[in-house]
Scaffold this active site. Structure first.
Site, mmCIF file in Angstrom:
data_model
loop_
_atom_site.group_PDB
_atom_site.id
_atom_site.type_symbol
_atom_site.label_atom_id
_atom_site.label_comp_id
_atom_site.label_asym_id
_atom_site.label_seq_id
_atom_site.Cartn_x
_atom_site.Cartn_y
_atom_site.Cartn_z
ATOM 1 N N ASP A 222 101.864 31.665 50.075
ATOM 2 C CA ASP A 222 100.407 31.473 49.689
ATOM 3 C C ASP A 222 99.370 32.372 50.290
ATOM 4 O OD1 ASP A 222 99.806 29.981 51.566
ATOM 5 O OD2 ASP A 222 98.871 28.335 50.384
ATOM 6 N N ASP B 192 98.003 24.110 58.439
ATOM 7 C CA ASP B 192 96.970 24.585 58.049
ATOM 8 C C ASP B 192 95.693 23.666 57.975
ATOM 9 O OD1 ASP B 192 96.251 27.293 55.480
ATOM 10 O OD2 ASP B 192 95.122 25.425 55.562
ATOM 11 N N SER C 10 90.554 27.547 61.890
ATOM 12 C CA SER C 10 91.964 27.631 61.423
ATOM 13 C C SER C 10 92.725 26.710 62.421
ATOM 14 C CB SER C 10 92.528 28.809 61.134
ATOM 15 O OG SER C 10 93.816 28.961 61.110
ATOM 16 N N ARG D 177 95.610 27.884 63.141
ATOM 17 C CA ARG D 177 96.722 28.968 63.474
ATOM 18 C C ARG D 177 96.869 28.787 65.112
ATOM 19 N NH1 ARG D 177 92.496 33.269 61.927
ATOM 20 N NH2 ARG D 177 92.574 32.091 60.135
#
Length: 643
Positions: free
Chosen positions: A64, A119, A535, A537
């Site tokens: 996505d 996420d 985030s 990440r």
């Protein structure tokens, strides 16, 4: 003593530790999710563990984020993720099927279950009554392998909602008000629970909007009860059997409590460049708008889209405005098409974008230079939109649609009411966008397909007793992972290529950093409060690792980023006295000595010339062992533990 909703779920999933605030606990994880910006690395890490098949109830790999296929890199990564998912028992969500968090609460999530995702907006699932948390990719890989997920036991915050929202005021305004009151640091180390009679008027998608942006509070997660509204939503999704009731005890104890009167709320906007820089829309009404983006995991539900369509029906957007709309899932898009709402949007002049994260992650639809962009998203950090000087405001779908019509930031309560959008009795169910994994007997011989953009995991280093290195970068408060490792269409394709992506590290702050760090070979970063917010990440830890960073010294860390640093084998340290931050300059050569002895006392002395500065280690015993081993993967290999 009674328990909160989160405490009840934690108690049922507790594998280790005691439920005392601040103490490390290990949780059994029922579900995991990944998306393609973080998933490639997570699955490379999962493969390295040597586990044949995931051991969760359901793990899903969503595509996505990196859906622009302007080169081979994203397509190759998608092919890799699909093949590794098929082999190892992971469901695969095709590109265009929708945004991970929207799909997860529509089709997968269950009240009372634990969920972690690579996420940071995984807490969206809390609107469904899940204990849903963002995590680094390594932590998700470990959970897929059957290992526990470790967090410090959070404190509990209660937000009581009373009365009902007024016309054209929305759930987005609720969470913006919470951010206005608590700030981006107010939820750190906490779980935010919503209660009060006001929640009865909020649908599951509205609740998910609120829990989604709990990530911007820095909270571990946010959660709503599972009640009749939850049952109604799941029944409409043909999943009523997944429903269980969940509520807090009347005598549950909270560290903090807040009350918001929904009837008094006005439309709000988060101004550049922080989600807690909140003002009323009325205060901003003279600002001309260049671009509007409606969608993201925060505001892309069927109800959100119908509100926008109602406001646009029979009208035309202002000539100076570019409007893009991204439905959150294929289900939402198909239902908009069936009821005619999609035509109303198109006829008004909107561009219909793919059912993906898209502009929210800087993947296309960037604003013009210096342009004002209103977005129904969750983050407006500097440069995140893809335009460094873009002026991004976070608003509700109603405010976005109203402003698209006038060309100026517009209070939607000054326009005709769009009314309440009720949950349909039956959503349109078509799960063709999900591909199940291969059966175990077929999976044994399945090939995992790797493209040339997939590079090996960077080498980690066992912790040394002494670190002597230069301060290669000194930054201020609220540094986000977007500052450390930017996203966007130019960067995201290299998420499986750490050597390449590291060339963008801290590019928003100092474009010379990657080259200087590589030349130095070893370095230290110094930062302010709430370092690493945003985030989940793990590339924000892996890129500095590749560039030789051995330690990060700050006033305070965001939870997920600190865990990612430890996973990567980078030593995270906190100033005992925040004022000592001012005693260090970029370019100073620092010495951390007797680190092994310091691990015993959770303190080490920093030597900067003749200056001595005490630093604190906020580490669990397991994390100390991980650092000594050289990070999570080496720790797991050495101990034979998934965690």
């Amino acid at each position: 003593m009674g328990k909160t909703i989160a405490e009840k779920i934690i108690e049922q999933h507790l594998l280790s530790g005691e439920m005392k605030t601040g103490e490390e606990i290990g949780l059994r994880i029922d579900q995991t999710l990944t998306q393609d910006a973080t998933g490639t690395m997570a699955y490379l890490e999962f493969e390295s563990m040597g586990v044949d098949r995931v051991r969760t109830e359901r793990s899903v790999a969503y595509i996505d984020h990196n859906t622009l296929q302007s080169g081979f890199e994203n397509a190759d990564d998608h092919r890799y993720i699909q093949s590794v998912a098929a082999k190892h028992g992971i469901w695969f969500s095709r590109p265009g099927n929708g945004i991970c968090h929207q799909l997860q609460y529509e089709r997968i999530g269950k009240p009372g279950k634990t969920l972690i995702g690579s996420d940071s907006h995984t807490p969206t699932g809390g609107g469904l009554g899940m204990l849903a948390m963002g995590a680094g990719g390594m932590d998700v890989a470990v959970a897929m392998g059957g290992g526990a997920y470790y967090i410090p036991m959070p404190r509990m915050i209660r937000v009581n909602l009373k009365n009902r929202l007024g016309d054209n005021v929305s759930a987005k305004d609720v969470i913006l008000e919470v951010l206005r009151q608590l700030s981006v640091k107010g939820g750190v180390g906490a779980i935010v629970e919503y209660g009060g009679e006001g929640i009865q008027s909020l649908s599951v998608p509205e609740r998910c909007t609120i829990t989604n942006m709990g990530a911007e509070l820095g909270a571990t997660t946010s959660i709503f009860p599972s009640d009749e509204e939850t049952r109604k939503f799941l029944k409409a999704q043909n999943r009523e059997e997944d429903w269980i009731p969940l509520s807090s005890d009347e005598d549950a104890v909270y560290a903090e409590e807040y009350t918001i009167d929904l009837s008094e709320l006005k439309p709000l906007a988060a101004c550049p460049h922080s989600p807690d820089n909140v003002k009323t829309v009325d205060e901003l009404k003279k600002i001309k708008v260049d671009q509007i983006a409606i969608g993201s995991c925060t505001n892309s539900s069927y109800a959100d889209m119908l509100k926008v369509a109602r406001m646009l029906k029979g009208k035309k957007i202002a000539d100076g405005v570019s409007l893009g709309i991204s439905p959150g899932s294929r289900q939402v898009l198909s239902m908009l098409a069936e009821c005619g709402a999609l035509t109303d949007m198109i006829d008004a002049g909107a561009r219909i974008l793919e059912c993906t994260c898209g502009p929210c992650i800087g993947m296309g639809f960037s604003p013009n230079s210096g342009g004002v962009s209103l977005r129904t998203f969750n983050r407006n950090f500097l440069g995140r939109s893809g335009t460094k000087d873009g002026q991004v405001y976070l608003v509700s779908p109603e405010t976005a649609a109203a402003s698209a019509l006038t060309g100026y930031i517009t209070d939607p309560t000054t326009l005709e009411s769009v009314g309440k959008v009720e949950i349909p009795e039956q959503f349109r169910i078509n799960d063709s966008g999900f591909i199940p994994p291969l059966p175990p007997e077929e999976a044994k011989d399945a090939e995992v397909l790797r493209g040339p953009n997939i590079k090996p995991f960077p080498e980690t280093h066992p912790l040394e007793n002494e670190i002597q290195a230069e301060v290669l970068l000194k930054v201020g408060d609220n540094i986000t992972t977007d500052h450390i490792m930017p996203a966007g269409a130019k960067v995201l394709p290299y998420r499986s290529n750490i050597p390449k992506i590291s060339t963008f590290c801290f590019g928003v702050v100092d474009e010379t950093f990657p080259e200087r760090a590589k030349a130095a070979g070893k370095g230290i970063i110094v930062g302010g409060s709430n370092y690493g917010q945003g985030s989940s990440r793990e590339h924000a830890a892996l890129a500095p690792l590749y560039l030789g960073i051995r330690a990060v010294i700050v006033k305070s860390f965001a939870r997920i980023h600190m865990a990612n640093l430890v996973n990567a084998g980078i030593l995270p340290l906190v100033f005992e006295d925040p004022a000592d931050y001012d005693r260090i300059r970029q370019g100073d050569v620092l010495t951390l000595s007797d680190i092994f002895e310091g691990l015993k006392e959770n303190q080490v002395i920093l030597h900067a010339g003749e200056k001595e500065i005490p630093l604190r280690m906020e580490l669990a015993e397991r994390q100390k062992e991980m650092l000594l081993a050289g990070g999570l993967l080496k720790y797991a290999a050495a101990t034979g533990k998934q965690r």
